[in-house]
Design an enzyme around this catalytic site. Structure first.
Site, PDB file in Angstrom:
ATOM      1  NE  ARG A   1       0.693  -9.721   2.579  1.00 43.50           N
ATOM      2  CZ  ARG A   1       0.761  -8.402   2.745  1.00 43.50           C
ATOM      3  NH1 ARG A   1       0.910  -7.900   3.933  1.00 43.50           N
ATOM      4  NH2 ARG A   1       0.683  -7.590   1.700  1.00 43.50           N
TER       5      ARG A   1
ATOM      6  CB  VAL B   1      -0.967  -0.007   1.214  1.00 46.40           C
ATOM      7  CG1 VAL B   1      -1.614   1.347   1.415  1.00 46.40           C
ATOM      8  CG2 VAL B   1      -2.039  -1.057   0.999  1.00 46.40           C
TER       9      VAL B   1
ATOM     10  CE  LYS C   1      -4.406  -6.952   7.332  1.00 47.95           C
ATOM     11  NZ  LYS C   1      -5.224  -5.799   7.622  1.00 47.95           N
TER      12      LYS C   1
ATOM     13  CG  LEU D   1      -4.429  -0.088  -2.978  1.00 47.58           C
ATOM     14  CD1 LEU D   1      -3.830  -1.479  -2.993  1.00 47.58           C
ATOM     15  CD2 LEU D   1      -3.340   0.938  -3.176  1.00 47.58           C
TER      16      LEU D   1
ATOM     17  CB  CYS E   1      -7.402  -7.199   2.510  1.00 47.15           C
ATOM     18  SG  CYS E   1      -6.127  -5.972   2.221  1.00 47.15           S
TER      19      CYS E   1
HETATM   20  P1  NAD Z   1       3.055  -4.697   3.970  1.00 47.42           P
HETATM   21  O1  NAD Z   1       3.389  -5.696   5.012  1.00 47.42           O
HETATM   22  O2  NAD Z   1       3.299  -5.014   2.538  1.00 47.42           O
HETATM   23  O3  NAD Z   1       3.812  -3.325   4.287  1.00 47.42           O
HETATM   24  C1  NAD Z   1       3.927  -2.759   5.545  1.00 47.42           C
HETATM   25  C2  NAD Z   1       5.287  -2.079   5.640  1.00 47.42           C
HETATM   26  O4  NAD Z   1       5.386  -1.353   6.844  1.00 47.42           O
HETATM   27  C3  NAD Z   1       6.460  -3.064   5.639  1.00 47.42           C
HETATM   28  O5  NAD Z   1       7.345  -2.759   4.580  1.00 47.42           O
HETATM   29  C4  NAD Z   1       7.108  -2.866   7.004  1.00 47.42           C
HETATM   30  O6  NAD Z   1       8.517  -3.021   6.964  1.00 47.42           O
HETATM   31  C5  NAD Z   1       6.711  -1.428   7.301  1.00 47.42           C
HETATM   32  N1  NAD Z   1       6.762  -1.059   8.725  1.00 47.42           N
HETATM   33  C6  NAD Z   1       6.286  -1.734   9.792  1.00 47.42           C
HETATM   34  N2  NAD Z   1       6.513  -1.049  10.918  1.00 47.42           N
HETATM   35  C7  NAD Z   1       7.143   0.098  10.575  1.00 47.42           C
HETATM   36  C8  NAD Z   1       7.635   1.213  11.275  1.00 47.42           C
HETATM   37  N3  NAD Z   1       7.512   1.298  12.597  1.00 47.42           N
HETATM   38  N4  NAD Z   1       8.233   2.215  10.579  1.00 47.42           N
HETATM   39  C9  NAD Z   1       8.360   2.141   9.261  1.00 47.42           C
HETATM   40  N5  NAD Z   1       7.918   1.105   8.522  1.00 47.42           N
HETATM   41  C10 NAD Z   1       7.306   0.087   9.169  1.00 47.42           C
HETATM   42  O7  NAD Z   1       1.514  -4.360   4.205  1.00 47.42           O
HETATM   43  P2  NAD Z   1       0.466  -3.778   3.126  1.00 47.42           P
HETATM   44  O8  NAD Z   1      -0.125  -4.889   2.358  1.00 47.42           O
HETATM   45  O9  NAD Z   1       1.087  -2.631   2.417  1.00 47.42           O
HETATM   46  O10 NAD Z   1      -0.659  -3.256   4.106  1.00 47.42           O
HETATM   47  C11 NAD Z   1      -0.487  -2.092   4.892  1.00 47.42           C
HETATM   48  C12 NAD Z   1      -1.829  -1.716   5.493  1.00 47.42           C
HETATM   49  O11 NAD Z   1      -2.756  -1.382   4.457  1.00 47.42           O
HETATM   50  C13 NAD Z   1      -2.490  -2.830   6.289  1.00 47.42           C
HETATM   51  O12 NAD Z   1      -3.175  -2.271   7.349  1.00 47.42           O
HETATM   52  C14 NAD Z   1      -3.466  -3.427   5.290  1.00 47.42           C
HETATM   53  O13 NAD Z   1      -4.547  -4.044   5.908  1.00 47.42           O
HETATM   54  C15 NAD Z   1      -3.910  -2.206   4.525  1.00 47.42           C
HETATM   55  N6  NAD Z   1      -4.374  -2.462   3.172  1.00 47.42           N
HETATM   56  C16 NAD Z   1      -3.745  -3.367   2.376  1.00 47.42           C
HETATM   57  C17 NAD Z   1      -4.185  -3.560   1.073  1.00 47.42           C
HETATM   58  C18 NAD Z   1      -3.509  -4.572   0.171  1.00 47.42           C
HETATM   59  O14 NAD Z   1      -4.065  -4.887  -0.878  1.00 47.42           O
HETATM   60  N7  NAD Z   1      -2.329  -5.061   0.506  1.00 47.42           N
HETATM   61  C19 NAD Z   1      -5.288  -2.844   0.583  1.00 47.42           C
HETATM   62  C20 NAD Z   1      -5.900  -1.913   1.411  1.00 47.42           C
HETATM   63  C21 NAD Z   1      -5.430  -1.728   2.707  1.00 47.42           C
END
Ligand code: NAD
Length: 440
Positions: free
Chosen positions: A334, A12, A270, A157, A267
């Site tokens: 995932r 994201v 979870k 997205l 998503c």
């Molecule tokens: P992801 O695991 O791909 O990315 C999360 C990132 O955050 C990782 O790169 C991690 O290293 C970083 N991170 C963690 N703690 C940190 C910190 N303290 N400082 C800096 N960086 C840190 O996860 P994602 O799929 O991008 O999802 C992120 C959020 O968005 C989640 O809450 C998810 O539910 C939501 N989301 C995801 C999607 C999807 O399709 N993947 C869609 C909508 C919403």
């Protein structure tokens, strides 16, 4: 031109940051994963997502996008801070917001002057307020009282079309508490507003719940057609025209009515568990969503049973597996249904020759426990070699155009399990396959 930092540069954060840079903002993408940032700085993109690589290269080249592990720098240099860190599930189903709160503490520690804090991560109801309290508490500790606003701006997205979705989203939801925060958010999304994207302004709690409500509904819709597909097979109906017939009703709509081996990804599994837990915490039994989660687990086992019912004993049989990612056009594994399905098939003694256009890297470690039974193949034909059956679990476009004659010639047996209904039954039968679609 806004100065924006996106903290958390995963699926994201990286997309959001890149798109915001592409819209003309100065963007810093921060992440505490050094390896990830190193690779990004070298021009290597950690995720597979259509169009992102070129956009990153272009915007980084123009000096509008850069990457850092230094949260302090990200917080100090930007007045708009997007939080896009992960919110993985805890044992009890609830979302773990420790990373969100960790970033909030960093913001409180380093901010100087007004900051707009935008929560992009999917977070349980009440997190916006916790972020506010955390930032305020850290500011107090350092004797500062810089002003800030917190906004909930959930992201809708879809992986695989994330860049397109960010700019052409169906709606932008903003949970805001002050007119200033609303105005700033509207400025950030000026481009989308010009494209006619509708905005929904609510309070923070409603915005947080909209994201969970939408994902739970979509998971339920998929599960609904999955169960009807099972019924179709028993009564001689065909799920494809059935889904079309149901989806033609404008009140229902045609999307998310394609049956398969169960939903997965980062998503739906979870978020459905998290909202059920939230319901429980507040004394509300969200029974439909609870049932959806259970039915989705059954769907994966139904896929396994279908193979066993057709082929009998699987001990010593070789199955070619096409596609292991939770859906096409992503490398994300995932909670992919394949993880359960393949482990069950391996338990039955099957050998699994796997091919996925993008899933191998993730798949290798996620399927580590059955590595004695699996082999990763170079392409579809390699996976089909000497196989008793072919099992399609993900609908990658390239599978649809593979040479099925060549596949047939490479195989030892002729079973073909098409869990995504991407092939035509009569054509496959004419080629000599024993074809099993889903719900047909
Ligand atoms: P992801 O695991 O791909 O990315 C999360 C990132 O955050 C990782 O790169 C991690 O290293 C970083 N991170 C963690 N703690 C940190 C910190 N303290 N400082 C800096 N960086 C840190 O996860 P994602 O799929 O991008 O999802 C992120 C959020 O968005 C989640 O809450 C998810 O539910 C939501 N989301 C995801 C999607 C999807 O399709 N993947 C869609 C909508 C919403």
């Amino acid at each position: 031109m806004n100065k924006i930092s996106v903290i958390g540069s995963g699926y994201v954060g990286l997309v959001v940051g890149t798109c915001l840079a592409d819209m003309g903002n100065m963007v810093i993408c921060a992440d505490n994963n050094e390896n990830k940032i190193d690779e990004l700085n070298k021009g290597n993109i950690p995720i597979y997502e259509t169009g992102i690589k070129e956009m990153i290269k272009q915007n980084a080249g123009m000096g509008r996008l850069r990457f850092t592990t230094d949260t302090e720098e990200a917080v100090k240099e930007s007045d708009i801070l997007f939080i896009a860190v992960g919110t993985p599930p805890l044992e009890d189903g609830s979302a773990d917001i420790q990373h969100v709160l960790g970033v909030s503490r960093d913001i409180g520690r380093y901010m100087e002057g007004y900051r707009l804090i935008v929560i992009k991560s999917t977070v349980p109801i009440g997190t916006g307020q916790k972020v506010k309290e955390t930032v305020r508490c850290v500011l107090n500790e350092r004797g500062a009282d810089d002003p800030f606003d917190v906004v909930s701006n959930p992201e809708f997205l879809r992986e695989g079309s994330a860049v397109y979705d960010f700019t052409h989203t169906d709606r932008i939801v903003l949970g805001v508490e002050t007119p200033k925060a609303e105005r700033l958010m509207m400025e950030i999304y000026e481009g989308q507003a010009r494209n006619g994207v509708p905005f929904l302004i609510t309070n923070i709690e409603t915005a947080e719940l909209i994201k969970y409500g939408a994902n739970a509904f979509l998971a339920m819709k998929i599960t609904f057609i999955n169960e009807l597909a099972q019924l179709c097979e028993k009564v001689g109906a065909d799920v494809l025209p059935l889904a079309r017939g149901i989806g033609m009703d404008k009140r229902i709509g045609p999307d998310f009515l394609r049956p398969g081996p169960g939903y997965g990804g980062s998503c739906f599994p979870k978020d459905t568990r998290a909202i059920v837990k939230t319901g429980r915490d507040y004394g509300v039994d969200l029974s439909l969503i609870r049932q959806t989660i259970e039915a989705n687990e059954r769907q994966k086992l139904w896929a396994v049973r279908k193979i066993k019912d057709a082929m009998g004993v699987l001990e010593g049989k070789t199955l070619g597996v096409l596609g292991i990612t939770f859906k096409a056009e992503t490398d994300d594994m995932r909670e992919a249904p394949s993880l359960v399905i393949l482990q069950e098939l391996a338990k039955e003694g099957a050998r699994l020759n796997i091919y996925d256009p993008q899933g191998e890297k993730e798949g290798r470690w996620r399927l580590e426990s059955i590595k004695e039974s699996t082999e990763f193949c170079t392409d579809e034909y390699d996976a089909a070699k000497e196989a008793d059956a072919l099992v399609v679990l993900t609908d990658w476009a390239q599978f649809q155009t593979m040479d099925v004659d060549q596949i047939f010639a490479a195989m030892k047996g002729n079973y073909f399990f098409d869990f995504r209904n991407i092939f035509d039954r009569s054509l496959m039968e004419k080629k000599g396959f024993l074809y099993f679609g889903t719900g047909r």
